[in-house]
Design a protein around this motif. Structure first.
Motif, PDB file in Angstrom:
ATOM      1  N   TYR A 288       0.808  -1.207   0.000  1.00 35.79           N
ATOM      2  CA  TYR A 288       0.000   0.000   0.000  1.00 35.79           C
ATOM      3  C   TYR A 288       0.849   1.267   0.000  1.00 35.79           C
ATOM      4  O   TYR A 288       0.335   2.362  -0.076  1.00 35.79           O
ATOM      5  N   ASN A 290       2.965   2.910  -2.044  1.00 36.30           N
ATOM      6  CA  ASN A 290       2.837   3.879  -3.140  1.00 36.30           C
ATOM      7  C   ASN A 290       1.461   4.506  -3.204  1.00 36.30           C
ATOM      8  O   ASN A 290       1.326   5.697  -3.447  1.00 36.30           O
ATOM      9  N   THR A 291       0.437   3.669  -3.005  1.00 35.97           N
ATOM     10  CA  THR A 291      -0.920   4.176  -3.093  1.00 35.97           C
ATOM     11  C   THR A 291      -1.156   5.259  -2.052  1.00 35.97           C
ATOM     12  O   THR A 291      -1.656   6.341  -2.357  1.00 35.97           O
ATOM     13  N   GLY A 294       0.704   8.404  -2.861  1.00 36.96           N
ATOM     14  CA  GLY A 294       0.045   9.135  -3.935  1.00 36.96           C
ATOM     15  C   GLY A 294      -1.199   9.849  -3.460  1.00 36.96           C
ATOM     16  O   GLY A 294      -1.405  11.031  -3.746  1.00 36.96           O
TER      17      GLY A 294
ATOM     18  N   LEU B 130       2.978  13.767 -10.623  1.00 36.33           N
ATOM     19  CA  LEU B 130       3.905  13.089  -9.715  1.00 36.33           C
ATOM     20  C   LEU B 130       3.130  12.231  -8.725  1.00 36.33           C
ATOM     21  O   LEU B 130       3.422  11.050  -8.521  1.00 36.33           O
ATOM     22  N   GLY B 131       2.104  12.844  -8.119  1.00 35.09           N
ATOM     23  CA  GLY B 131       1.245  12.088  -7.208  1.00 35.09           C
ATOM     24  C   GLY B 131       0.561  10.964  -7.954  1.00 35.09           C
ATOM     25  O   GLY B 131       0.430   9.850  -7.442  1.00 35.09           O
ATOM     26  N   GLY B 132       0.126  11.254  -9.194  1.00 37.97           N
ATOM     27  CA  GLY B 132      -0.537  10.242 -10.004  1.00 37.97           C
ATOM     28  C   GLY B 132       0.373   9.064 -10.264  1.00 37.97           C
ATOM     29  O   GLY B 132      -0.046   7.914 -10.227  1.00 37.97           O
ATOM     30  N   PHE B 134       2.756   7.891  -8.350  1.00 34.36           N
ATOM     31  CA  PHE B 134       2.724   7.052  -7.145  1.00 34.36           C
ATOM     32  C   PHE B 134       1.417   6.279  -7.071  1.00 34.36           C
ATOM     33  O   PHE B 134       1.391   5.065  -6.888  1.00 34.36           O
ATOM     34  N   LEU B 135       0.327   7.029  -7.195  1.00 33.16           N
ATOM     35  CA  LEU B 135      -0.997   6.464  -6.962  1.00 33.16           C
ATOM     36  C   LEU B 135      -1.286   5.325  -7.940  1.00 33.16           C
ATOM     37  O   LEU B 135      -1.657   4.225  -7.526  1.00 33.16           O
ATOM     38  N   ALA B 137       0.766   3.627  -9.896  1.00 39.76           N
ATOM     39  CA  ALA B 137       1.671   2.494  -9.736  1.00 39.76           C
ATOM     40  C   ALA B 137       1.258   1.680  -8.511  1.00 39.76           C
ATOM     41  O   ALA B 137       1.287   0.449  -8.525  1.00 39.76           O
ATOM     42  N   GLY B 138       0.842   2.392  -7.450  1.00 41.42           N
ATOM     43  CA  GLY B 138       0.393   1.705  -6.237  1.00 41.42           C
ATOM     44  C   GLY B 138      -0.859   0.904  -6.494  1.00 41.42           C
ATOM     45  O   GLY B 138      -0.975  -0.251  -6.065  1.00 41.42           O
ATOM     46  N   VAL B 139      -1.812   1.519  -7.204  1.00 40.37           N
ATOM     47  CA  VAL B 139      -3.060   0.814  -7.511  1.00 40.37           C
ATOM     48  C   VAL B 139      -2.753  -0.422  -8.352  1.00 40.37           C
ATOM     49  O   VAL B 139      -3.328  -1.492  -8.134  1.00 40.37           O
ATOM     50  N   LEU B 142      -1.691  -3.072  -6.135  1.00 41.90           N
ATOM     51  CA  LEU B 142      -2.816  -3.630  -5.385  1.00 41.90           C
ATOM     52  C   LEU B 142      -3.640  -4.550  -6.273  1.00 41.90           C
ATOM     53  O   LEU B 142      -4.070  -5.622  -5.845  1.00 41.90           O
TER      54      LEU B 142
END
Lengths: 335, 341
Positions: A288, A290-291, A294, B130-132, B134-135, B137-139, B142
């Protein structure tokens, strides 16, 4: 007192406390002194790199090459220490490398006027490749044991020397920034470059200095990194640039420049560094990581932008009211 | 068009695209001389499979950069698309084409989300993407946990009619990825240079305020460019998944530098308002051939490829900055004046 309450760092600090409390409620075994001190001890690398990044952001620019800078310095210093080089020489070399990279970035951004993200992205690619060239892709291992102990050396109880030194450095840098003439240049240049030039601040030189400082901090964090991890791989420092930006934003530094403090950046860095530990206590696992990063980054910047727009609107109204003579909106305004 | 044909030719010869074309030819000559294998058509066309995704994405990132924004999340959307296709197909039993549609829709949604924050909330594009990065890649990570296979293995065993997508070779030699790319070049060219929408993109890049005063909903235009670039990233993700035959969440994670370099090298101003699709297409090919030729002809390891690409980016932006530097501009003007008329 009011000034302290209004400070942007306070909201970041409260965020950190709330974060700890929430995790503490979900899992009471988290809230022990040892855990919380460990959170701070583990964040030294992040704090140093974020403080450097803060300088780049203060002046309204950005430096995404700090990750490669960190990795390259760690590689070079690691190799020198492994080969039995004098520590002082190795550290000095590392810092000089960082300063040189910073100088190059500063030259490109401030003197040549290249957009900072694109220029530092290029530097990042080059330095990352240089890491492979330097080691041939091999790991740098077998660092001297005394060097590896440097990071975990305790000062009092479980508080480490490295954290204490870092904290002192942050406070000193903060005081220098807020209370010396040259320190205030950075904020002034970021707030209003044209205005700063008009009142006689050397804007270009200030920007170059900011990048050099950023490079030096990245290099120092590289040295600390190699002491902490004990080995350096070809991908060490990957993604640190993004985490440092995130830490600065979390710490209340505005990315349009001119707002914030290095204390805020450090608090943000502690939050960033603690996330993986907090996730473990929330039994979510590191997938979790990175999520969450972000989501936090996006949430904070969007809220920040909306708040800024509101203040700008309020100020505009206030000025308008002052000009038309109506006293409805507070007298004087803050022009 | 009241320019004569010869003027048009002259205009073309002195254009930046011509320089890129020369670069492309020079690359072929140099690499071909160093290792004749490079020029074997089968090998050359085959190599394109490895970098076509970068070319595809940079086409539409050009749109974003013309509006004055930047998109560094496209790479992570490639991985997200890939893993969504894999998981919906393998673990949720969707038809493969339905999974592809779901993946494209998800990518468009990601682009729309970032675009919304940038256009309507006024956050800097760089920070949001930038946040995207992370987000998304994180998603993707998951989503990959939902799969029954370990994430490092990737999901493979796709049906043949999906694999055919990237395996087909037209005339026995031209890979279908290249065809997809060429079709997208045409679409992007028409969209950007031949439609009202394209003019709006340029106007927004030059001066968003003027654009809004002239009745353009500039926020919607900005947001739409991010959706487009996300969709192009998803197309790249689909093609790449089909080509590799396995879905992984970390595909495309190292594309960012290459994409930005391609767009900037293609003549797009990073401050917005200027750029074109053909330039980007040629520049991305230059970079692609560089990434293929250097390891083949000069035995340079693929890990080192960030160095030439990074240097290329730095050289281009520095060269362009130097050309626009007041001192150089003055010098040029003086030279012109001193020349006898």
């Amino acid at each position: 007192m009011k000034k302290i309450l209004k400070a942007r760092e306070l909201s970041s600090f409260l965020f950190l406390v709330v974060l700890f409390l929430i995790v503490g409620i979900l899992n009471p075994s988290f809230l022990t002194a040892g855990n919380i001190i460990a959170c701070f001890n583990d964040s030294v690398v992040y704090i140093i790199v974020s403080v450097g990044m803060a300088f780049a952001i203060f002046i309204g620019e950005i430096d995404v090459s700090v990750g490669a800078n960190l990795g390259f310095t760690a590689t070079v210093v690691g190799c020198m220490l492994r080969d039995g080089q004098n520590w002082a020489v190795a550290f000095l070399t590392g810092i000089l490398i960082g300063a040189a990279i910073g100088l190059f970035n500063g030259w490109g951004v401030a003197v040549m006027n290249v957009p900072s993200l694109i220029f530092t992205l290029g530097t990042n690619g080059v330095m990352r490749g240089m890491m492979y060239v330097y080691t041939g892709g091999a790991w740098v291992e077998n660092l001297p044991a005394e060097f590896k102990q440097l990071y975990t050396m305790p000062l009092a109880g479980s508080i480490t020397v490295s954290f204490t030194v870092t904290a002192v450095i942050v406070v000193v840098v903060h005081l220098l920034l807020k209370h010396t003439k040259r320190g205030r240049y950075f904020i002034a240049v970021g707030d209003n470059p044209a205005g700063a030039t008009l009142v006689g601040i050397p804007a270009v030189r200030t920007k170059v200095v900011a990048y050099v400082v950023c490079g030096i901090f990245a290099a120092v964090s590289g040295i600390v990194f190699s002491s902490r991890v004990g080995f350096v791989t070809a991908t060490s420092g990957n993604g640190y640039e993004m985490k440092a930006v995130a830490a600065c934003v979390l710490g209340g530094i505005s990315l349009s420049g001119g707002v914030g403090s290095v204390i805020g950046a450090s608090i943000g860095a502690v939050i960033m560094a603690s996330i993986s530990r907090l996730l473990v206590f929330m039994e979510l696992g590191s997938t979790y990581d990175n999520t969450i990063t972000g989501v936090m980054l996006l949430a904070i910047v969007v809220v920040d932008a909306l708040m800024q727009r509101r203040t700008a609107e309020m100020n505009r109204r206030q000025r308008l009211a002052a000009r038309t003579g109506s006293a409805d909106f507070g007298k004087g305004g803050n022009a | 068009m009241n320019r004569t044909f010869s003027q048009k030719i002259k205009c073309f010869v002195t254009s930046w695209e011509m320089v890129l074309l020369c670069l492309l030819v020079a690359e072929c000559v140099i690499f071909g001389a160093a290792n004749p294998k490079f020029l074997k058509p089968a090998l050359l066309f085959n190599s394109m499979n490895d970098f076509m995704s970068i070319c595809i994405i940079s086409l539409f990132v050009t749109f974003v950069m013309i509006t004055g924004g930047i998109d560094i999340q496209a790479g992570s959307i490639v991985g997200l698309t890939s893993i969504i296709i894999g998981v919906t197909w393998q673990d949720y039993g969707c038809n493969i084409w339905v999974s592809v549609l779901i993946a494209v829709a998800a990518a468009a949604l990601c682009g729309a989300l970032s675009g919304f924050f940038i256009a309507y909330c006024g956050v800097q594009a760089m920070v949001v993407t930038l946040g995207g990065q992370f987000l998304y890649a994180g998603v993707a990570l998951l989503v990959s946990n939902l799969a029954s296979t370990a994430s490092y293995q990737g999901i493979s065993g796709f049906p043949e009619d999906f694999r055919v997508l990237a395996k087909t070779k037209f005339f026995g030699i031209v890979p279908s990825q290249l065809v997809v790319f060429l079709i997208l070049v045409v679409i992007a060219y028409i969209l950007l240079h031949r439609t009202k929408y394209g003019r709006k993109i340029f106007l927004v890049g030059v001066n968003p305020e003027a654009a809004s005063y002239s009745g353009i909903n500039y926020k919607r235009v900005i947001m739409s460019t991010y959706v487009l670039s996300a969709i192009s990233a998803s197309i790249a993700g689909i093609v790449l998944t089909s080509y590799l035959g396995s879905a992984k969440s970390d595909l495309g994670s190292n594309f960012t530098l290459n994409i930005i370099t391609a767009v900037v090298l293609g003549g797009t101003l990073s401050t917005g308002g200027k750029g074109n699709v053909i330039g980007t297409a040629l520049a991305s090919m230059v970079i692609g051939l560089l990434r293929f030729g250097l390891p083949l002809c000069f035995k340079i390891g693929t890990q080192y490829l960030d160095i030439p690409v990074g240097i290329l980016l730095l050289a281009v932006v520095l060269g362009r900055a130097a050309a626009g530097h007041p001192r150089i501009v003055n010098l040029k003007a003086r030279l012109k004046r001193s020349k006898p008329a």
